[in-house]
Structures are given as structure tokens and as C-alpha cells.
Scaffold this active site. Structure first.
Site, PDB file in Angstrom:
ATOM      1  N   HIS A 296      51.118 121.003  24.922  1.00 11.18           N
ATOM      2  CA  HIS A 296      51.714 120.909  26.259  1.00 11.18           C
ATOM      3  C   HIS A 296      51.105 119.774  27.076  1.00 11.18           C
ATOM      4  O   HIS A 296      51.813 119.039  27.769  1.00 11.18           O
ATOM      5  CB  HIS A 296      51.542 122.254  26.983  1.00 11.18           C
ATOM      6  CG  HIS A 296      52.193 122.310  28.316  1.00 11.18           C
ATOM      7  ND1 HIS A 296      51.487 122.209  29.496  1.00 11.18           N
ATOM      8  CD2 HIS A 296      53.494 122.449  28.664  1.00 11.18           C
ATOM      9  CE1 HIS A 296      52.321 122.294  30.507  1.00 11.18           C
ATOM     10  NE2 HIS A 296      53.546 122.436  30.038  1.00 11.18           N
TER      11      HIS A 296
ATOM     12  N   VAL B  44      47.378 116.656  38.537  1.00 17.42           N
ATOM     13  CA  VAL B  44      46.254 116.962  37.652  1.00 17.42           C
ATOM     14  C   VAL B  44      46.811 117.642  36.407  1.00 17.42           C
ATOM     15  O   VAL B  44      47.530 118.635  36.513  1.00 17.42           O
ATOM     16  CB  VAL B  44      45.238 117.917  38.322  1.00 17.42           C
ATOM     17  CG1 VAL B  44      44.065 118.180  37.390  1.00 17.42           C
ATOM     18  CG2 VAL B  44      44.758 117.369  39.646  1.00 17.42           C
ATOM     19  N   ILE B  45      46.476 117.080  35.261  1.00 16.49           N
ATOM     20  CA  ILE B  45      46.873 117.681  33.988  1.00 16.49           C
ATOM     21  C   ILE B  45      45.593 117.863  33.177  1.00 16.49           C
ATOM     22  O   ILE B  45      44.891 116.890  32.892  1.00 16.49           O
ATOM     23  CB  ILE B  45      47.869 116.786  33.225  1.00 16.49           C
ATOM     24  CG1 ILE B  45      49.050 116.388  34.127  1.00 16.49           C
ATOM     25  CG2 ILE B  45      48.366 117.506  31.965  1.00 16.49           C
ATOM     26  CD1 ILE B  45      49.921 115.285  33.564  1.00 16.49           C
TER      27      ILE B  45
ATOM     28  N   ARG C 197      36.491 113.366  39.702  1.00 19.11           N
ATOM     29  CA  ARG C 197      37.351 112.248  40.101  1.00 19.11           C
ATOM     30  C   ARG C 197      38.173 112.559  41.350  1.00 19.11           C
ATOM     31  O   ARG C 197      38.973 111.742  41.788  1.00 19.11           O
ATOM     32  CB  ARG C 197      38.297 111.903  38.940  1.00 19.11           C
ATOM     33  CG  ARG C 197      37.571 111.287  37.767  1.00 19.11           C
ATOM     34  CD  ARG C 197      38.340 111.443  36.461  1.00 19.11           C
ATOM     35  NE  ARG C 197      37.642 110.772  35.355  1.00 19.11           N
ATOM     36  CZ  ARG C 197      36.586 111.252  34.722  1.00 19.11           C
ATOM     37  NH1 ARG C 197      36.084 112.419  35.078  1.00 19.11           N
ATOM     38  NH2 ARG C 197      36.012 110.584  33.742  1.00 19.11           N
TER      39      ARG C 197
END
EC number: 2.5.1.78
Length: 166
Positions: A93, A85-86, A132
Site C-alpha cells: 500500500h 505523510v505516508i 521532518r
């Protein structure tokens, strides 16, 4: 499929896969623990629904570490599932980690010819990630989809290679 397994809009229905006898590893980041719990549970459900027994689970700190872990494992497994997960923040970043993880996973898959289900969420905020994650109330189960994609790709390649050139 369980009631919590909801495919994304326009996602292919990959039910009915036969992954029995396959050796599969799920490589999962640890950042954003609640979302990762949902993704990992979904991936494991997806593998079990495909007939994969006892998949290995390897945890790494974050999504940036997924490519090196997948590269180290690719020769030892038939397929891999990469989960992470980002979430976008206020600095570049996000873009750097998304790019490195995506390019890294792609490079490993192509170089080793090992199918890797791509279950890395790249979201603007935590609400999108939770939606999600395959959790109760989520609209999609991207962990499940990534696991099924890895098995479907391996199955398609095995079938094509077994039939030989036409």
C-alpha cells in the site's frame, strides 16, 4: 526564520522571497495528525515569511486525495503547497500511495503550469516523519521548505517569462 524552522541538509536558502499579492492554497492531508500539524504550521510560516497573506487551507483525508484537490484548485491560485505523510507498513500500500501522490502532483503541476510545493513525507516510520515535521525537537521543517519552494518557483518563472526570449 523561527528557531523551529530548520532547513534540511543541503536545502537551498530561499529566504528573502517576495510573495506579496500572491494567492496561495495549502492542501493538507489529515492522516498522522501530529506530523500534519507540524507540516501545516511550517508551511503557513513559510508563506508568511515570504509575504503571502491569508493563504487558503484545504484539508483532504489522505495523501492519495491530494492530486485531485490540487487539480481542482490550480486554476484559482497562483501556487499550491501539497502536504501529506505516508508511512511504510507491512503491505505494498505504501508504494502505491507514494507513487499515485507523486505522479498525481507532478501531473497537475505540469498540466496546469501551477507551481506546487511538494511537502509529502514518505517515511519508513513515524520517528522519521516527526523528525521532518518542523515540531519542537525536529531536525527539519519540510512544510516550511515546501511553501518556500512553491513561491521560489513561481517567482523564477514569472521573472523568466517577463524578460521574454533572449
Amino acid at each position: 526564520m523561527s528557531s523551529r524552522t530548520t532547513l534540511g541538509l543541503s536545502a537551498p536558502d530561499l529566504s528573502g522571497l517576495d510573495g506579496s499579492g500572491l494567492k496561495v492554497a495549502v492542501v493538507a492531508a489529515q492522516w498522522h495528525g501530529t506530523v500534519m500539524t507540524g507540516l501545516l504550521d511550517g508551511a503557513l510560516r513559510g508563506l508568511v515569511d515570504s509575504g503571502v497573506h491569508d493563504p487558503a487551507v484545504i484539508r483532504v483525508p489522505g495523501s492519495f486525495e491530494l492530486p485531485v484537490a490540487c487539480a481542482s484548485l490550480a486554476d484559482h491560485f497562483d501556487a499550491l503547497v501539497a502536504l501529506g505523510v505516508i508511512i511504510r507498513g507491512g503491505t505494498p500500500h505504501f508504494d502505491y500511495v507514494c507513487d499515485a501522490a507523486t505522479r498525481g502532483i507532478t501531473d497537475v503541476a505540469v498540466r496546469t503550469k501551477t507551481p506546487i510545493g511538494f511537502g509529502i513525507l514518505t517515511c519508513d516510520d513515524e520517528a522519521q516523519a516527526l523528525d521532518r515535521a518542523g515540531l519542537e525537537g525536529s531536525h527539519e521543517d519540510k512544510g516550511y521548505e515546501a511553501a518556500q519552494a512553491a513561491i521560489a518557483t513561481l517567482t523564477a518563472l514569472s521573472t523568466a517569462l517577463a524578460s521574454g526570449p533572449s
